[in-house]
Design a protein around this motif. Structure first.
Motif, PDB file in Angstrom:
ATOM      1  N   ILE A  40      37.614  34.131  57.686  1.00 21.26           N
ATOM      2  CA  ILE A  40      37.080  35.503  57.643  1.00 21.26           C
ATOM      3  C   ILE A  40      38.199  36.511  57.382  1.00 21.26           C
ATOM      4  N   VAL A  41      39.321  36.349  58.091  1.00 19.80           N
ATOM      5  CA  VAL A  41      40.455  37.271  57.941  1.00 19.80           C
ATOM      6  C   VAL A  41      41.044  37.192  56.535  1.00 19.80           C
ATOM      7  N   SER A  42      41.135  35.988  56.003  1.00 17.37           N
ATOM      8  CA  SER A  42      41.824  35.791  54.721  1.00 17.37           C
ATOM      9  C   SER A  42      40.963  36.113  53.509  1.00 17.37           C
ATOM     10  N   LEU A  43      39.655  36.279  53.697  1.00 18.03           N
ATOM     11  CA  LEU A  43      38.794  36.540  52.541  1.00 18.03           C
ATOM     12  C   LEU A  43      39.223  37.787  51.784  1.00 18.03           C
ATOM     13  N   ASN A  44      39.584  38.837  52.518  1.00 20.19           N
ATOM     14  CA  ASN A  44      39.995  40.074  51.855  1.00 20.19           C
ATOM     15  C   ASN A  44      41.297  39.877  51.087  1.00 20.19           C
ATOM     16  N   ILE A  45      42.239  39.154  51.701  1.00 23.12           N
ATOM     17  CA  ILE A  45      43.519  38.891  51.028  1.00 23.12           C
ATOM     18  C   ILE A  45      43.282  38.039  49.782  1.00 23.12           C
ATOM     19  N   LYS A  46      42.447  37.017  49.912  1.00 20.96           N
ATOM     20  CA  LYS A  46      42.144  36.164  48.761  1.00 20.96           C
ATOM     21  C   LYS A  46      41.365  36.925  47.699  1.00 20.96           C
ATOM     22  N   GLY A  47      40.662  37.979  48.126  1.00 20.52           N
ATOM     23  CA  GLY A  47      40.023  38.851  47.147  1.00 20.52           C
ATOM     24  C   GLY A  47      41.049  39.559  46.284  1.00 20.52           C
ATOM     25  N   TRP A  48      42.153  39.986  46.909  1.00 17.12           N
ATOM     26  CA  TRP A  48      43.241  40.577  46.117  1.00 17.12           C
ATOM     27  C   TRP A  48      43.837  39.529  45.183  1.00 17.12           C
ATOM     28  N   ILE A  49      43.941  38.293  45.674  1.00 20.46           N
ATOM     29  CA  ILE A  49      44.505  37.215  44.861  1.00 20.46           C
ATOM     30  C   ILE A  49      43.636  36.967  43.633  1.00 20.46           C
ATOM     31  N   CYS A  50      42.329  37.208  43.753  1.00 23.18           N
ATOM     32  CA  CYS A  50      41.466  37.110  42.566  1.00 23.18           C
ATOM     33  C   CYS A  50      41.957  38.047  41.466  1.00 23.18           C
ATOM     34  N   SER A  51      42.329  39.270  41.854  1.00 22.46           N
ATOM     35  CA  SER A  51      42.848  40.234  40.876  1.00 22.46           C
ATOM     36  C   SER A  51      44.171  39.757  40.299  1.00 22.46           C
ATOM     37  N   TRP A  52      45.013  39.196  41.147  1.00 23.09           N
ATOM     38  CA  TRP A  52      46.321  38.734  40.680  1.00 23.09           C
ATOM     39  C   TRP A  52      46.172  37.514  39.781  1.00 23.09           C
ATOM     40  N   ASN A  53      45.198  36.664  40.088  1.00 18.15           N
ATOM     41  CA  ASN A  53      44.892  35.511  39.246  1.00 18.15           C
ATOM     42  C   ASN A  53      44.482  35.991  37.855  1.00 18.15           C
ATOM     43  N   HIS A  54      43.623  37.018  37.827  1.00 16.99           N
ATOM     44  CA  HIS A  54      43.212  37.625  36.566  1.00 16.99           C
ATOM     45  C   HIS A  54      44.417  38.132  35.781  1.00 16.99           C
ATOM     46  N   ASN A  55      45.317  38.849  36.473  1.00 17.24           N
ATOM     47  CA  ASN A  55      46.497  39.391  35.790  1.00 17.24           C
ATOM     48  C   ASN A  55      47.390  38.276  35.266  1.00 17.24           C
ATOM     49  N   THR A  79      40.598  30.946  45.332  1.00 15.59           N
ATOM     50  CA  THR A  79      39.619  31.905  44.816  1.00 15.59           C
ATOM     51  C   THR A  79      38.398  31.274  44.148  1.00 15.59           C
ATOM     52  N   GLY A  80      38.450  29.970  43.867  1.00 17.13           N
ATOM     53  CA  GLY A  80      37.336  29.330  43.180  1.00 17.13           C
ATOM     54  C   GLY A  80      37.385  29.468  41.672  1.00 17.13           C
ATOM     55  N   ILE A  81      38.404  30.139  41.154  1.00 20.98           N
ATOM     56  CA  ILE A  81      38.552  30.317  39.701  1.00 20.98           C
ATOM     57  C   ILE A  81      39.817  29.603  39.276  1.00 20.98           C
ATOM     58  N   VAL A  82      39.670  28.409  38.701  1.00 27.83           N
ATOM     59  CA  VAL A  82      40.822  27.572  38.388  1.00 27.83           C
ATOM     60  C   VAL A  82      41.503  28.046  37.108  1.00 27.83           C
ATOM     61  N   GLY A  83      42.715  27.582  36.911  1.00 24.76           N
ATOM     62  CA  GLY A  83      43.488  27.950  35.742  1.00 24.76           C
ATOM     63  C   GLY A  83      42.737  27.698  34.450  1.00 24.76           C
ATOM     64  N   GLU A  84      42.821  28.624  33.527  1.00 21.28           N
ATOM     65  CA  GLU A  84      42.215  28.612  32.198  1.00 21.28           C
ATOM     66  C   GLU A  84      40.763  29.087  32.215  1.00 21.28           C
ATOM     67  N   ALA A  85      40.137  29.179  33.382  1.00 20.79           N
ATOM     68  CA  ALA A  85      38.773  29.715  33.437  1.00 20.79           C
ATOM     69  C   ALA A  85      38.771  31.198  33.067  1.00 20.79           C
ATOM     70  N   TRP A  86      39.757  31.947  33.616  1.00 18.00           N
ATOM     71  CA  TRP A  86      39.884  33.356  33.246  1.00 18.00           C
ATOM     72  C   TRP A  86      40.164  33.492  31.744  1.00 18.00           C
ATOM     73  N   VAL A  87      41.026  32.644  31.224  1.00 21.40           N
ATOM     74  CA  VAL A  87      41.417  32.743  29.812  1.00 21.40           C
ATOM     75  C   VAL A  87      40.196  32.607  28.907  1.00 21.40           C
ATOM     76  N   LEU A  88      39.393  31.572  29.157  1.00 22.50           N
ATOM     77  CA  LEU A  88      38.259  31.303  28.274  1.00 22.50           C
ATOM     78  C   LEU A  88      37.115  32.286  28.490  1.00 22.50           C
ATOM     79  N   HIS A  89      36.680  32.423  29.721  1.00 24.63           N
ATOM     80  CA  HIS A  89      35.523  33.270  29.993  1.00 24.63           C
ATOM     81  C   HIS A  89      35.853  34.746  29.790  1.00 24.63           C
ATOM     82  N   HIS A  90      37.040  35.128  30.198  1.00 24.95           N
ATOM     83  CA  HIS A  90      37.384  36.553  30.265  1.00 24.95           C
ATOM     84  C   HIS A  90      38.183  37.033  29.050  1.00 24.95           C
ATOM     85  N   THR A  91      39.341  36.406  28.810  1.00 24.62           N
ATOM     86  CA  THR A  91      40.220  36.901  27.741  1.00 24.62           C
ATOM     87  C   THR A  91      39.677  36.569  26.356  1.00 24.62           C
TER      88      THR A  91
END
Length: 276
Positions: A40-55, A79-91
């Protein structure tokens, strides 16, 4: 130098620290209570990591490919978003098609042209995230192969963790991965929803709140990001300054809780000290 930009030591350190705590709690918790509290405590921090993963997927942290693959593996488990998932779906998907709702991989319109609700968008885009990434990957086989490798490796690691302690694996790793995948989609709804525009300066909402951009590494400068998605996140504020006169005032949004509260407290403290 191993890290391309010195400022990226900030997110990298936190990512690895969170991994360390995940593993300590996983290995040494005497009951399920501590893993639940940490989850529960780490969910917010890992939410920030989602943004950093995107970057990171737009501008890799490291000069060494193996180091990038490792940090992507770690962030995928967080975060549940593995490497290259952002690249293909997003970029290679969303960034090329966000001005065309008939093609956008993160479309907020139905094929009939109706604006989806936030929940409808979240479930539709969330459930289809990996199938969509694999579909985009048909045009980018090298990236698609890396995505498949990353999915398999992540599943194998979760399997090993599961064989050691299935309950802690579910609490510390699997539950946050599922929650955050959908939370990322939930948050992206207001990046573009309702902005059916061909002009890129009118197709994204922006958040300039200092605290929001500190914790998300400048995700709020969204128009600038879409104009030059290859720029490092630390360069987006300056790019935004250069183009802000082209962005209509109604395309600026409030940061929301807890960032708005942090900004309010900061302003009150600043006023108090300035009057003393």
């Amino acid at each position: 130098m191993l890290v391309k930009k010195r400022i990226d030591y900030y997110p990298i350190t936190i990512i690895l620290l969170v991994l360390g705590i995940d593993l300590v709690v996983f290995l040494f918790s005497p009951s399920a209570l501590l893993p639940i509290i940490w989850m529960i405590v780490s969910l917010n921090i890992k939410g920030w990591i989602c943004s950093w993963n995107h970057n990171h997927q737009h501008y890799n942290f490291f000069t060494v490919p193996l180091a990038n693959r490792f940090i992507e593996l770690v962030m995928g488990l967080q975060t549940g978003i593995v490497g290259e998932a952002w690249v293909l779906h997003h970029t290679l998907g969303h960034h090329l098609n966000y001005l065309n709702q008939s093609k956008d991989e993160s479309a907020w319109k139905t094929p009939q042209g109706r604006l989806m609700s936030r929940l409808e968008y979240t479930f539709k885009v969330g459930f289809m995230a990996y199938p969509t990434a694999l579909k985009v990957g048909k045009q980018h086989p090298k990236s698609r192969n890396k995505l498949i490798q990353n999915i398999v490796l992540t599943v194998l690691i979760l399997g090993l963790l599961f064989s050691n302690n299935w309950l802690n694996t579910l609490i510390i790793f699997v539950a946050p991965m599922i929650i955050l995948l959908f939370m990322v989609v939930y948050e992206t709804y207001y990046h573009h929803a309702g902005l059916d525009q061909l002009d890129p300066y009118q197709a994204s909402y922006n958040i300039t709140d200092r605290w929001y951009n500190f914790f998300t590494c400048n995700l709020g400068y969204h128009t600038a990001h879409h104009l030059q998605c290859g720029k490092h996140w630390s360069q987006l504020p300056q790019l935004h300054q250069n183009i802000k006169h082209k962005i209509p005032p109604h395309l600026y949004r409030e940061a929301g809780f807890p960032f708005s509260l942090m900004t309010k407290i900061e302003q009150q403290l600043s006023q108090r000290f300035s009057t003393n």
